[in-house]
Design a protein around this motif. Structure first.
Motif, PDB file in Angstrom:
ATOM      1  N   GLN A  63       3.756 -17.692  -2.634  1.00  0.00           N
ATOM      2  CA  GLN A  63       3.856 -17.110  -1.301  1.00  0.00           C
ATOM      3  C   GLN A  63       4.776 -15.894  -1.293  1.00  0.00           C
ATOM      4  OE1 GLN A  63       2.087 -18.184   1.566  1.00  0.00           O
ATOM      5  NE2 GLN A  63       2.803 -16.132   2.123  1.00  0.00           N
ATOM      6  N   LEU A  64       5.929 -16.005  -1.946  1.00  0.00           N
ATOM      7  CA  LEU A  64       6.854 -14.872  -2.008  1.00  0.00           C
ATOM      8  C   LEU A  64       6.226 -13.683  -2.733  1.00  0.00           C
ATOM      9  CD1 LEU A  64      10.209 -16.714  -2.855  1.00  0.00           C
ATOM     10  CD2 LEU A  64       9.628 -15.556  -0.708  1.00  0.00           C
ATOM     11  N   MET A  65       5.564 -13.957  -3.843  1.00  0.00           N
ATOM     12  CA  MET A  65       4.903 -12.896  -4.593  1.00  0.00           C
ATOM     13  C   MET A  65       3.799 -12.251  -3.762  1.00  0.00           C
ATOM     14  SD  MET A  65       1.886 -12.268  -6.373  1.00  0.00           S
ATOM     15  CE  MET A  65       1.277 -13.885  -6.825  1.00  0.00           C
ATOM     16  N   SER A  66       3.022 -13.075  -3.061  1.00  0.00           N
ATOM     17  CA  SER A  66       1.914 -12.560  -2.249  1.00  0.00           C
ATOM     18  C   SER A  66       2.420 -11.668  -1.130  1.00  0.00           C
ATOM     19  CB  SER A  66       1.105 -13.726  -1.674  1.00  0.00           C
ATOM     20  OG  SER A  66       0.521 -14.496  -2.705  1.00  0.00           O
ATOM     21  N   ASP A  67       3.533 -12.051  -0.506  1.00  0.00           N
ATOM     22  CA  ASP A  67       4.089 -11.241   0.587  1.00  0.00           C
ATOM     23  C   ASP A  67       4.490  -9.855   0.083  1.00  0.00           C
ATOM     24  OD1 ASP A  67       3.730 -13.346   2.309  1.00  0.00           O
ATOM     25  OD2 ASP A  67       5.814 -14.037   2.214  1.00  0.00           O
ATOM     26  N   ASP A  68       5.170  -9.813  -1.069  1.00  0.00           N
ATOM     27  CA  ASP A  68       5.584  -8.520  -1.627  1.00  0.00           C
ATOM     28  C   ASP A  68       4.381  -7.726  -2.123  1.00  0.00           C
ATOM     29  OD1 ASP A  68       8.231  -8.885  -1.057  1.00  0.00           O
ATOM     30  OD2 ASP A  68       8.777  -9.621  -3.054  1.00  0.00           O
ATOM     31  N   ALA A  69       3.398  -8.404  -2.698  1.00  0.00           N
ATOM     32  CA  ALA A  69       2.196  -7.709  -3.176  1.00  0.00           C
ATOM     33  C   ALA A  69       1.433  -7.091  -2.008  1.00  0.00           C
ATOM     34  CB  ALA A  69       1.295  -8.671  -3.944  1.00  0.00           C
ATOM     35  N   ARG A  70       1.409  -7.776  -0.876  1.00  0.00           N
ATOM     36  CA  ARG A  70       0.736  -7.238   0.310  1.00  0.00           C
ATOM     37  C   ARG A  70       1.437  -5.964   0.788  1.00  0.00           C
ATOM     38  NH1 ARG A  70       1.096 -11.463   2.851  1.00  0.00           N
ATOM     39  NH2 ARG A  70      -0.834 -12.385   2.074  1.00  0.00           N
ATOM     40  N   LEU A  71       2.769  -5.995   0.792  1.00  0.00           N
ATOM     41  CA  LEU A  71       3.521  -4.800   1.182  1.00  0.00           C
ATOM     42  C   LEU A  71       3.280  -3.650   0.206  1.00  0.00           C
ATOM     43  CD1 LEU A  71       6.940  -6.425   2.203  1.00  0.00           C
ATOM     44  CD2 LEU A  71       5.180  -5.498   3.726  1.00  0.00           C
ATOM     45  N   LEU A  72       3.159  -3.992  -1.055  1.00  0.00           N
ATOM     46  CA  LEU A  72       2.896  -2.970  -2.076  1.00  0.00           C
ATOM     47  C   LEU A  72       1.547  -2.301  -1.825  1.00  0.00           C
ATOM     48  CD1 LEU A  72       3.327  -1.485  -4.747  1.00  0.00           C
ATOM     49  CD2 LEU A  72       2.514  -3.532  -5.938  1.00  0.00           C
ATOM     50  N   LEU A  73       0.519  -3.088  -1.570  1.00  0.00           N
ATOM     51  CA  LEU A  73      -0.811  -2.534  -1.322  1.00  0.00           C
ATOM     52  C   LEU A  73      -0.823  -1.684  -0.051  1.00  0.00           C
ATOM     53  CD1 LEU A  73      -3.074  -5.585  -2.273  1.00  0.00           C
ATOM     54  CD2 LEU A  73      -2.556  -3.560  -3.646  1.00  0.00           C
ATOM     55  N   GLU A  74      -0.090  -2.112   0.956  1.00  0.00           N
ATOM     56  CA  GLU A  74      -0.009  -1.324   2.192  1.00  0.00           C
ATOM     57  C   GLU A  74       0.695   0.008   1.942  1.00  0.00           C
ATOM     58  OE1 GLU A  74       1.968  -3.842   4.958  1.00  0.00           O
ATOM     59  OE2 GLU A  74       0.230  -5.153   5.298  1.00  0.00           O
ATOM     60  N   ALA A  75       1.736  -0.010   1.100  1.00  0.00           N
ATOM     61  CA  ALA A  75       2.449   1.226   0.783  1.00  0.00           C
ATOM     62  C   ALA A  75       1.547   2.203   0.032  1.00  0.00           C
ATOM     63  CB  ALA A  75       3.699   0.915  -0.047  1.00  0.00           C
ATOM     64  N   LEU A  76       0.720   1.683  -0.854  1.00  0.00           N
ATOM     65  CA  LEU A  76      -0.215   2.541  -1.585  1.00  0.00           C
ATOM     66  C   LEU A  76      -1.259   3.142  -0.643  1.00  0.00           C
ATOM     67  CD1 LEU A  76      -0.754   0.332  -4.763  1.00  0.00           C
ATOM     68  CD2 LEU A  76       0.536   2.466  -4.619  1.00  0.00           C
ATOM     69  N   GLU A  77      -1.712   2.347   0.306  1.00  0.00           N
ATOM     70  CA  GLU A  77      -2.672   2.862   1.289  1.00  0.00           C
ATOM     71  C   GLU A  77      -2.027   3.939   2.154  1.00  0.00           C
ATOM     72  OE1 GLU A  77      -5.580   1.205   4.898  1.00  0.00           O
ATOM     73  OE2 GLU A  77      -4.297  -0.168   3.779  1.00  0.00           O
ATOM     74  N   ALA A 131       7.882  10.595  -5.812  1.00  0.00           N
ATOM     75  CA  ALA A 131       8.022   9.990  -4.491  1.00  0.00           C
ATOM     76  C   ALA A 131       7.179   8.725  -4.380  1.00  0.00           C
ATOM     77  CB  ALA A 131       7.624  10.995  -3.411  1.00  0.00           C
ATOM     78  N   LEU A 132       6.009   8.713  -5.036  1.00  0.00           N
ATOM     79  CA  LEU A 132       5.163   7.520  -5.006  1.00  0.00           C
ATOM     80  C   LEU A 132       5.867   6.353  -5.687  1.00  0.00           C
ATOM     81  CD1 LEU A 132       2.479   6.147  -4.370  1.00  0.00           C
ATOM     82  CD2 LEU A 132       1.601   7.005  -6.555  1.00  0.00           C
ATOM     83  N   PHE A 133       6.541   6.611  -6.793  1.00  0.00           N
ATOM     84  CA  PHE A 133       7.316   5.569  -7.452  1.00  0.00           C
ATOM     85  C   PHE A 133       8.354   4.998  -6.489  1.00  0.00           C
ATOM     86  CE2 PHE A 133       6.147   6.732 -11.931  1.00  0.00           C
ATOM     87  CZ  PHE A 133       5.894   5.448 -12.364  1.00  0.00           C
ATOM     88  N   ASP A 134       9.036   5.868  -5.752  1.00  0.00           N
ATOM     89  CA  ASP A 134      10.039   5.407  -4.790  1.00  0.00           C
ATOM     90  C   ASP A 134       9.403   4.522  -3.727  1.00  0.00           C
ATOM     91  OD1 ASP A 134      12.054   6.657  -6.100  1.00  0.00           O
ATOM     92  OD2 ASP A 134      12.309   8.296  -4.661  1.00  0.00           O
ATOM     93  N   ASP A 135       8.237   4.928  -3.221  1.00  0.00           N
ATOM     94  CA  ASP A 135       7.543   4.132  -2.201  1.00  0.00           C
ATOM     95  C   ASP A 135       7.149   2.767  -2.748  1.00  0.00           C
ATOM     96  OD1 ASP A 135       7.769   6.266  -0.467  1.00  0.00           O
ATOM     97  OD2 ASP A 135       5.723   6.993  -0.799  1.00  0.00           O
ATOM     98  N   ILE A 136       6.693   2.739  -3.998  1.00  0.00           N
ATOM     99  CA  ILE A 136       6.277   1.484  -4.614  1.00  0.00           C
ATOM    100  C   ILE A 136       7.454   0.526  -4.753  1.00  0.00           C
ATOM    101  CG2 ILE A 136       5.527   0.508  -6.823  1.00  0.00           C
ATOM    102  CD1 ILE A 136       3.624   2.897  -7.089  1.00  0.00           C
ATOM    103  N   LEU A 137       8.591   1.043  -5.193  1.00  0.00           N
ATOM    104  CA  LEU A 137       9.779   0.200  -5.359  1.00  0.00           C
ATOM    105  C   LEU A 137      10.307  -0.275  -4.016  1.00  0.00           C
ATOM    106  CD1 LEU A 137      11.585   2.225  -8.179  1.00  0.00           C
ATOM    107  CD2 LEU A 137      10.318   0.090  -8.419  1.00  0.00           C
ATOM    108  N   ALA A 138      10.273   0.600  -3.027  1.00  0.00           N
ATOM    109  CA  ALA A 138      10.747   0.225  -1.692  1.00  0.00           C
ATOM    110  C   ALA A 138       9.856  -0.838  -1.066  1.00  0.00           C
ATOM    111  CB  ALA A 138      10.803   1.462  -0.792  1.00  0.00           C
TER     112      ALA A 138
END
Length: 233
Positions: A63-77, A131-138
């Motif tokens: 669940q914790l991994m999925s929550d962060d992965a969802r945020l990651l995909l949203e940041a990429l979008e 900047a994309l790297f920064d967004d991904i980490l954030a």
């Protein structure tokens, strides 16, 4: 039958030999190899980033991994990365064992679970990659598993190298013909040899207003051919 040997980057053997072109006709030939290289700046980058989470139970870790992965995909979008350039390439769940709880003859005691996922991202905006790297980490990514620069149209660069390889082979054939005091005739055969490419580091970092500085360098691709040319009359 004369035979010549030159030394250089390659060991090249020049054969001036009779070659059957018809049942009752022979021709002498010169066989050479040629090589061509091109150096081109990359126009895309592929990133491999991931999220790792730990928890006492497997369900909580997922669940914790999925929550962060969802945020990651949203940041990429939000960063404008097309959906077709984002792919989940790994999902892993494994137990975490107590390194200090060893009992002779038994496995280490499980004290939790680690869940991990990896996303492969292709971006064609090299200027904004820092900047994309920064967004991904954030967004929650806590693992960078590497990246590589590439070309959107590799075949175009390879074709340029192939043209240079043929020109190099014909120049060598002319050189050896002149040295042997014979004229060149028609090209009888051109055969391609599978080759590859590589990466060269850039002497300076890519300019960027923000984010991790990146050095895109240049890509070098090469081609090699073998050419057989008839000796003229």
């Amino acid at each position: 039958m004369p035979q010549f040997l030159t030394r250089g980057l390659f060991c090249l053997v020049l054969f001036v030999t009779p070659m059957a072109v018809a049942a009752d006709e022979l021709t002498s030939i010169i066989s050479v190899s040629g090589r061509g290289e091109v150096h081109v700046p990359p126009d895309q980058i592929t990133l491999r980033v991931g999220v790792v989470a730990e928890a006492r139970s497997a369900q909580d870790a997922i669940q914790l991994m999925s929550d962060d992965a969802r945020l990651l995909l949203e940041a990429l979008e939000d960063a404008g990365i097309p959906a077709q350039d984002v792919q989940t390439t790994m999902l892993d769940l494994r137990p975490v064992r107590d390194p200090n709880g060893a009992v002779q003859g038994r496995q280490l005691r499980i004290i939790g679970f680690e869940a991990q996922t990896q996303v492969t991202v292709t971006s064609r905006d090299l200027i904004g990659i820092g900047a994309l790297f920064d967004d991904i980490l954030a967004a929650g990514a806590n693992q960078i598993n590497g990246f590589n620069f590439g070309l959107q149209d590799t075949e175009k660069a390879l074709n340029e190298a192939r043209v240079l390889a043929v020109k190099d082979a014909l120049a060598k054939a002319q050189l050896y013909a002149d040295a042997a005091g014979v004229p060149l005739g028609a090209i009888l055969e051109i055969s391609d040899v599978a080759t590859g490419g590589g990466f060269e580091a850039a002497p300076r970092m890519m300019a960027a207003d923000a984010g991790i500085p990146m050095a895109p360098g240049s890509l070098h691709l090469s081609a090699q051919v073998f050419v057989t040319v008839a000796i003229g009359e």
